[in-house]
Design a protein around this motif. Structure first.
Motif: not given
Length: 422
Positions: A323-327, A264-285
């Motif tokens: 990474p997150l955002g590359m689904g 949802r956040e990437e839809t408001g962007r333009s250019g490279l960040d719109r198609v190549e934005g991502f976040t690597t992450a580790v979730l722990a519980e």
């Protein structure tokens, strides 16, 4: 250690003679530590304290440079033969002062340079020579320009200081100090943030911890890119994580919520960040009993599990996920890694600023090799030691921001220290 799929299946950086005819004048803290105390820009590790002391000494020496230039010019005037000029020394003094000293000191330096120059001309009997008069006028003009430069520099410095304060406030808002204790006193946490640029106050690395009905959950991640857009993504991920951690029964559900939030956040962007934005992450519980640790890795460096006896191992996933955002590139079940979390053990999560740190020979830092065999009293000592070790390993040349988060299981329940306590 056993990998489990969330769907239930198994798997996976100037002499005396003044002129030759026709000759004219020559042309002013940072590991941010968070956890048991507030994040402050002046906080630094011991490795950087030495560098800061050296910087202060150099700064003290530079403050005397304008006076040294004037004195050198006066000496040069008397000891050199006819035909050599000392004007470069007098003219450079106020210009140097403009960039190093206050407005008052710059004015004093500019006036002193002109006065010394005039007195030398009078003493030498050359004050009425046309070349000397032109040079004194030139010196006065340069002094006035230096004063104007200092006014602009001081104005820009005040603006920069204000921007830094805003950045610190934003850093605190996005990455607040986590409480020391979770899980009814069974778990202790600590976090550290160190920017690669000493002047930077905020970046794209993130961490968060949340107590939920399903246990204590935390995230450490790294947003692609730099600048304000990366900060926006950090705020989106942290906010979505806190909400999803409370509502989703499984870590895979939390990851899906983060994925949708980033899209949802990437839809408001333009250019490279719109198609190549991502976040690597580790979730722990950590479950409510504190004895079981579950991890879900989305393209992030593997966490480190340290035992109370000094044993260490990396908790690598069997199958690496995007990474997150590359689904949009593909979907598959998230792999849940489940391990025992014994009393006295610590889980260390970090961004690639740690694993991609290099020494002078270009060898990458290996947290498993460097931390194995060490025993720590708690998560704060652990992260301080790790940061100091990275600083020594790289010689202080850290190329990327580092966010670190440690989660330790206490041997017995303890009373958490309030955040406002001294």
């Amino acid at each position: 250690m056993r990998p489990v799929r969330e769907d239930g299946g198994q798997g996976a950086g100037p002499g005396r003679g003044r002129h030759r005819p026709g000759r004219g004048p020559y042309d002013d803290s940072r590991v941010y530590r968070v956890g048991s105390r507030a994040l402050e820009p002046g906080d630094r590790s011991r490795g950087t304290d030495v560098a800061s002391t050296g910087e202060r000494r150099v700064g003290w020496a530079l403050r005397w440079l304008p006076a040294a230039l004037i004195i050198t010019g006066a000496v040069f005037y008397w000891v050199t033969p006819e035909g050599l000029t000392s004007s470069p020394f007098f003219e450079s003094a106020p210009l140097v002062a403009a960039g190093l000293l206050s407005l008052r000191a710059t004015v004093i330096t500019a006036v002193a340079a002109v006065v010394v120059d005039v007195l030398l001309e009078i003493a030498n009997g050359t004050a009425e020579y046309s070349e000397s008069i032109i040079e004194m006028i030139s010196q006065s003009v340069i002094g006035a320009l230096a004063i104007g430069m200092n006014v602009l520099i001081q104005r820009n410095y005040r603006r920069l200081t204000s921007a830094r304060h805003v950045a610190v406030a934003a850093q605190r808002a996005v990455l607040p100090n986590p409480p020391d204790g979770f899980g009814g006193g069974l778990l202790r946490v600590a976090a550290r943030y160190q920017a690669a640029d000493a002047d930077a106050r905020i970046g794209g690395d993130l961490y968060a911890v949340q107590e939920s009905p399903y246990g204590v959950r935390c995230i450490v991640g790294d947003v692609r890119g730099k600048g304000l857009e990366a900060v926006e993504s950090v705020a989106v991920v942290v906010g979505a994580f806190r909400e999803a951690a409370e509502q989703e029964a499984r870590l895979a559900g939390v990851a899906r919520r983060l994925e949708r939030a980033l899209q949802r956040e990437e839809t408001g962007r333009s250019g490279l960040d719109r198609v190549e934005g991502f976040t690597t992450a580790v979730l722990a519980e950590v479950d409510r009993d504190g004895g079981t640790l579950r991890l879900l890795n989305r393209g992030h460096p593997a966490p480190l599990l340290l035992g109370s006896d000094g044993g260490a191992r990396l908790l690598q996933p069997h199958e690496h996920a995007l990474p997150l955002g590359m689904g949009d590139l593909g979907t598959w079940p998230d792999e849940l890694l489940e391990v025992t979390f014994p009393p006295g053990a610590s889980l260390v999560l970090y961004t690639d600023g740690v694993t991609e740190a290099r020494n002078a020979a270009g060898v990458f830092y290996d947290p498993l090799e460097r931390m194995a065999g060490r025993v720590f009293d708690g998560p704060h000592e652990l992260l301080d030691t790790l940061l100091d070790d990275v600083t020594r390993y790289t010689g202080g040349r850290v190329a990327d921001d580092m966010a670190l988060f440690a989660l330790s299981r206490s041997r017995s329940r303890f009373l958490p220290v309030p955040a406002h306590a001294p």
